[in-house]
Scaffold this motif. Structure first.
Motif, PDB file in Angstrom:
ATOM      1  N   THR A 297       0.841  -1.200   0.000  1.00 61.68           N
ATOM      2  CA  THR A 297       0.000   0.000   0.000  1.00 61.68           C
ATOM      3  C   THR A 297       0.870   1.242   0.000  1.00 61.68           C
ATOM      4  OG1 THR A 297      -1.710  -1.166   1.251  1.00 61.68           O
ATOM      5  CG2 THR A 297      -1.809   1.244   1.247  1.00 61.68           C
ATOM      6  N   TYR A 298       0.506   2.185  -0.836  1.00 69.02           N
ATOM      7  CA  TYR A 298       1.215   3.475  -0.815  1.00 69.02           C
ATOM      8  C   TYR A 298       0.491   4.401   0.145  1.00 69.02           C
ATOM      9  CZ  TYR A 298       3.248   7.916  -2.080  1.00 69.02           C
ATOM     10  OH  TYR A 298       3.879   9.134  -2.023  1.00 69.02           O
ATOM     11  N   ASP A 299       1.203   4.825   1.192  1.00 70.25           N
ATOM     12  CA  ASP A 299       0.646   5.748   2.176  1.00 70.25           C
ATOM     13  C   ASP A 299       1.017   7.177   1.777  1.00 70.25           C
ATOM     14  OD1 ASP A 299      -0.607   6.400   4.787  1.00 70.25           O
ATOM     15  OD2 ASP A 299       1.426   7.078   5.269  1.00 70.25           O
ATOM     16  N   SER A 300       0.005   7.935   1.367  1.00 70.06           N
ATOM     17  CA  SER A 300       0.274   9.276   0.834  1.00 70.06           C
ATOM     18  C   SER A 300       0.749  10.237   1.914  1.00 70.06           C
ATOM     19  CB  SER A 300      -0.987   9.834   0.155  1.00 70.06           C
ATOM     20  OG  SER A 300      -2.081   9.841   1.051  1.00 70.06           O
ATOM     21  N   GLU A 301       0.344  10.021   3.165  1.00 69.53           N
ATOM     22  CA  GLU A 301       0.752  10.937   4.221  1.00 69.53           C
ATOM     23  C   GLU A 301       2.245  10.832   4.512  1.00 69.53           C
ATOM     24  OE1 GLU A 301      -1.569  10.667   7.736  1.00 69.53           O
ATOM     25  OE2 GLU A 301      -3.476  11.083   6.708  1.00 69.53           O
ATOM     26  N   SER A 302       2.765   9.615   4.535  1.00 66.51           N
ATOM     27  CA  SER A 302       4.194   9.431   4.823  1.00 66.51           C
ATOM     28  C   SER A 302       5.027   9.250   3.566  1.00 66.51           C
ATOM     29  CB  SER A 302       4.380   8.209   5.730  1.00 66.51           C
ATOM     30  OG  SER A 302       3.925   7.031   5.079  1.00 66.51           O
ATOM     31  N   SER A 303       4.341   9.196   2.399  1.00 62.96           N
ATOM     32  CA  SER A 303       5.027   8.938   1.117  1.00 62.96           C
ATOM     33  C   SER A 303       5.864   7.663   1.195  1.00 62.96           C
ATOM     34  CB  SER A 303       5.917  10.133   0.716  1.00 62.96           C
ATOM     35  OG  SER A 303       5.147  11.292   0.565  1.00 62.96           O
ATOM     36  N   ALA A 304       5.289   6.637   1.855  1.00 58.92           N
ATOM     37  CA  ALA A 304       6.017   5.385   2.052  1.00 58.92           C
ATOM     38  C   ALA A 304       5.167   4.214   1.570  1.00 58.92           C
ATOM     39  CB  ALA A 304       6.371   5.207   3.526  1.00 58.92           C
ATOM     40  N   ALA A 333      -3.205   1.851  -4.126  1.00 56.43           N
ATOM     41  CA  ALA A 333      -2.893   3.272  -4.306  1.00 56.43           C
ATOM     42  C   ALA A 333      -3.974   3.872  -5.171  1.00 56.43           C
ATOM     43  CB  ALA A 333      -1.518   3.455  -4.948  1.00 56.43           C
ATOM     44  N   SER A 334      -4.139   5.181  -5.101  1.00 63.32           N
ATOM     45  CA  SER A 334      -5.182   5.833  -5.892  1.00 63.32           C
ATOM     46  C   SER A 334      -4.734   5.980  -7.347  1.00 63.32           C
ATOM     47  CB  SER A 334      -5.504   7.210  -5.310  1.00 63.32           C
ATOM     48  OG  SER A 334      -4.394   8.082  -5.452  1.00 63.32           O
ATOM     49  N   VAL A 335      -5.723   6.094  -8.213  1.00 65.00           N
ATOM     50  CA  VAL A 335      -5.424   6.303  -9.632  1.00 65.00           C
ATOM     51  C   VAL A 335      -4.615   7.575  -9.821  1.00 65.00           C
ATOM     52  CG1 VAL A 335      -6.484   6.802 -11.879  1.00 65.00           C
ATOM     53  CG2 VAL A 335      -7.441   5.001 -10.415  1.00 65.00           C
ATOM     54  N   GLU A 336      -4.949   8.630  -9.071  1.00 60.79           N
ATOM     55  CA  GLU A 336      -4.233   9.897  -9.249  1.00 60.79           C
ATOM     56  C   GLU A 336      -2.760   9.783  -8.866  1.00 60.79           C
ATOM     57  OE1 GLU A 336      -6.442  12.626  -6.912  1.00 60.79           O
ATOM     58  OE2 GLU A 336      -6.158  11.542  -5.030  1.00 60.79           O
ATOM     59  N   ARG A 337      -2.433   8.842  -7.972  1.00 58.83           N
ATOM     60  CA  ARG A 337      -1.031   8.637  -7.598  1.00 58.83           C
ATOM     61  C   ARG A 337      -0.310   7.715  -8.578  1.00 58.83           C
ATOM     62  NH1 ARG A 337       0.801  12.150  -3.582  1.00 58.83           N
ATOM     63  NH2 ARG A 337      -0.877  12.480  -2.071  1.00 58.83           N
ATOM     64  N   MET A 338      -1.074   6.797  -9.195  1.00 58.74           N
ATOM     65  CA  MET A 338      -0.452   5.762 -10.021  1.00 58.74           C
ATOM     66  C   MET A 338      -0.334   6.218 -11.473  1.00 58.74           C
ATOM     67  SD  MET A 338       0.548   3.101  -8.320  1.00 58.74           S
ATOM     68  CE  MET A 338       0.534   1.675  -9.395  1.00 58.74           C
ATOM     69  N   ARG A 339       0.595   7.102 -11.709  1.00 58.76           N
ATOM     70  CA  ARG A 339       0.903   7.552 -13.062  1.00 58.76           C
ATOM     71  C   ARG A 339       2.163   6.836 -13.545  1.00 58.76           C
ATOM     72  NH1 ARG A 339      -3.998   9.444 -14.092  1.00 58.76           N
ATOM     73  NH2 ARG A 339      -4.628  11.121 -12.669  1.00 58.76           N
ATOM     74  N   GLY A 347       8.480   3.697  -7.806  1.00 55.72           N
ATOM     75  CA  GLY A 347       8.860   3.136  -6.512  1.00 55.72           C
ATOM     76  C   GLY A 347       8.166   1.810  -6.238  1.00 55.72           C
ATOM     77  N   LEU A 348       6.893   1.710  -6.610  1.00 56.25           N
ATOM     78  CA  LEU A 348       6.163   0.466  -6.393  1.00 56.25           C
ATOM     79  C   LEU A 348       6.650  -0.649  -7.311  1.00 56.25           C
ATOM     80  CD1 LEU A 348       2.617   1.951  -5.803  1.00 56.25           C
ATOM     81  CD2 LEU A 348       3.825   0.426  -4.233  1.00 56.25           C
ATOM     82  N   VAL A 349       7.003  -0.306  -8.542  1.00 57.16           N
ATOM     83  CA  VAL A 349       7.576  -1.309  -9.444  1.00 57.16           C
ATOM     84  C   VAL A 349       8.885  -1.832  -8.880  1.00 57.16           C
ATOM     85  CG1 VAL A 349       8.667  -1.657 -11.693  1.00 57.16           C
ATOM     86  CG2 VAL A 349       6.474  -0.478 -11.554  1.00 57.16           C
TER      87      VAL A 349
END
Length: 482
Positions: A297-304, A333-339, A347-349
């Motif tokens: 999971t991508y945590d947007s608050e901690s960018s981790a 992760a949200s669509v808006e983050r997953m570009r 980073g996720l890849v």
């Protein structure tokens, strides 16, 4: 001389070519070219989402058949309001069909009201004193048509000999006075309930209407050879959702060849007992073990990226058990983050491939499972990633390209694809099969039920033909390799 009417309904053709819906439609028309009915009635929901692409393809396929047909739109054909008039025009061929013995009127119904042309047609023939058998057909069951006072009056006066409707995806047959009433389950391999999709045939002989059908045989297992049946069974298994040890014991005792273990339950079992249970299952003929990994999971608050530790622990277990298949959800992760050109994607890849490096080195198959909408989730870029076929394909392509590993593909959960409103209207199961069929390395098969007005996943399949998921399209894909 007899009169024969063929009925195609609820085709739900998606935009993508190569769908099971297209295969069922083409098969139906090929059989009808041999049967040579007097007229073919296409009773609405010819398209999945009312797009011009699918409407044009339906019209072209029908025109190319050379058969005489009449057609009206249904509710799914009106799902693209901005395209409405053009789509409805392509899906409307509503002139009455008349022979010496029969008059057929097709009624388009909009917002519960019979459209004027159909009402006028019906009045013209029912006012006539000739002896023609009058057939009334609509997308909807008779109860909807009888909300119109003029239709109800004609039925009550016994002026209609046969009514044919659709929409409910199941067969019904009964009488109202002298009128024979039928609803048909239709031609959609994903939605026909109680049997494979089928063409319904109605034949008038000696003033009596008789019904029969042509099922879509590629959507059944009726003609599979013994070797095909055994091959299918050898690839069929179950997921140990909560109890790994009991599940493995059950699989060993009952000769289940394929088993999936879930990370949370498998990690809670003593390692030695789990290893022993897997060995016993293997010794009994078990051949394919899949390990369902925990989420990243991508945590947007901690960018981790969260979940790495549990993922590493599960990879270690999969290696110890000598699993054949590692199953990942697409990242949470949200669509808006997953570009694809963004840092989060990269980073996720990178993290995903680092975590599955050893499974890839061992030659394990890597499956990536689609996710779905959740109650209350917005249908915009704030929603989760991986709910659409293109998103799953793009993620898999990125993992392949970055790793150079070819044994990465999509693991299609058909329940997730079905329980995915509003996207399930345009990205039907048939659309998923057409778009990702060649990318698939596995399936999750389960029924979806309605509970308190909401669809809920992970219920047993008690009937391969419905109610919310029919496996007819799955059988078609398995048989044809699509």
């Amino acid at each position: 001389m007899s009169t024969q009417i063929a009925v195609l309904a609820d085709i739900h053709l998606p935009d993508a070519p190569g769908s099971p819906q297209e295969a069922a439609l083409v098969d139906a028309l090929n059989r009808l070219r041999v049967e040579k009915p007097d007229v073919v009635l296409v009773l609405g929901d010819a398209t999945a989402a009312g797009t011009l692409v699918s409407a044009d393809r339906v019209r072209a396929i029908l025109e190319g058949s050379g058969l005489c047909y009449r057609m009206i739109p249904g509710n799914s054909d009106r799902r693209s309001p901005d395209l409405g008039p053009a789509v409805i025009d392509r899906l409307t061929v509503d002139a009455p069909f008349v022979t010496d013995a029969v008059a057929v009127c097709v009624l388009d119904i909009l917002d519960g009201k019979v459209c004027p042309q159909g009402r006028d047609c019906l009045k013209r023939f029912t006012d006539s004193s000739d002896a023609r058998s009058i057939v009334l057909a609509s997308h909807y069951p008779i109860e909807t048509c009888m909300k119109d006072p003029s239709v109800r009056s004609l039925v009550e006066r016994g002026r209609i000999a046969l009514y044919i409707g659709a929409h409910i995806h199941r067969d019904q047959e009964y009488r109202i006075g002298n009128m024979s009433v039928h609803t048909v389950r239709g031609l959609d391999p994903d939605k026909a309930i109680g049997g494979p999709p089928a063409v319904a045939l109605f034949e008038l002989e000696n003033d009596v209407w008789h019904s029969s059908e042509f099922p879509f045989e590629d959507g059944t297992v009726a003609h599979w050879s013994p070797s095909m049946r055994q091959d299918f069974i050898d690839h069929l298994g179950f997921s140990c959702m909560l109890t790994s040890l009991e599940g493995l014991h059950h699989a060993a005792v009952n000769g289940v060849r394929c088993v999936e273990l879930k990370a949370q339950s498998a990690l809670s079992d003593p390692r030695a007992k789990l290893l022993s249970a897997v060995r016993r299952w293997r010794d009994s003929g078990g051949r394919y073990l899949s390990m369902h990994m925990p989420d990243l999971t991508y945590d947007s608050e901690s960018s981790a990226i969260v979940g790495v530790g549990a993922f590493q622990e599960t990879v270690s277990l999969a290696l110890a058990l000598e699993a054949d298949h590692v199953l990942l959800h697409v990242p949470r992760a949200s669509v808006e983050r997953m570009r694809p050109d963004g840092e989060v994607w990269a980073g996720l890849v990178s993290t995903s491939l680092a975590l599955i490096r050893e499974p890839m080195a061992r030659g394990m198959v890597i499956g990536v499972e689609n996710l779905h909408m959740n109650p209350g989730e917005p249908a915009d870029d704030a929603r989760g990633f991986g709910y659409l076929p293109m998103e799953c394909r793009e993620w898999v392509a990125s993992l392949r390209a970055s790793s150079g590993y070819g044994r990465i593909g999509i693991h299609l959960d058909i329940g997730h694809a079905r329980n995915n409103f509003p996207f399930s209207q345009s990205y039907t199961l048939g659309q998923w099969y057409a778009l990702v069929g060649k990318e698939l390395v596995g399936y999750h098969l389960h029924q979806v039920i309605l509970k308190d007005g909401l669809m809920v996943n992970h219920f047993p399949i008690t009937d391969v033909y419905g109610p919310l998921i029919s496996l007819s399209s799955f059988f078609w894909g398995w048989k044809t390799g699509a």
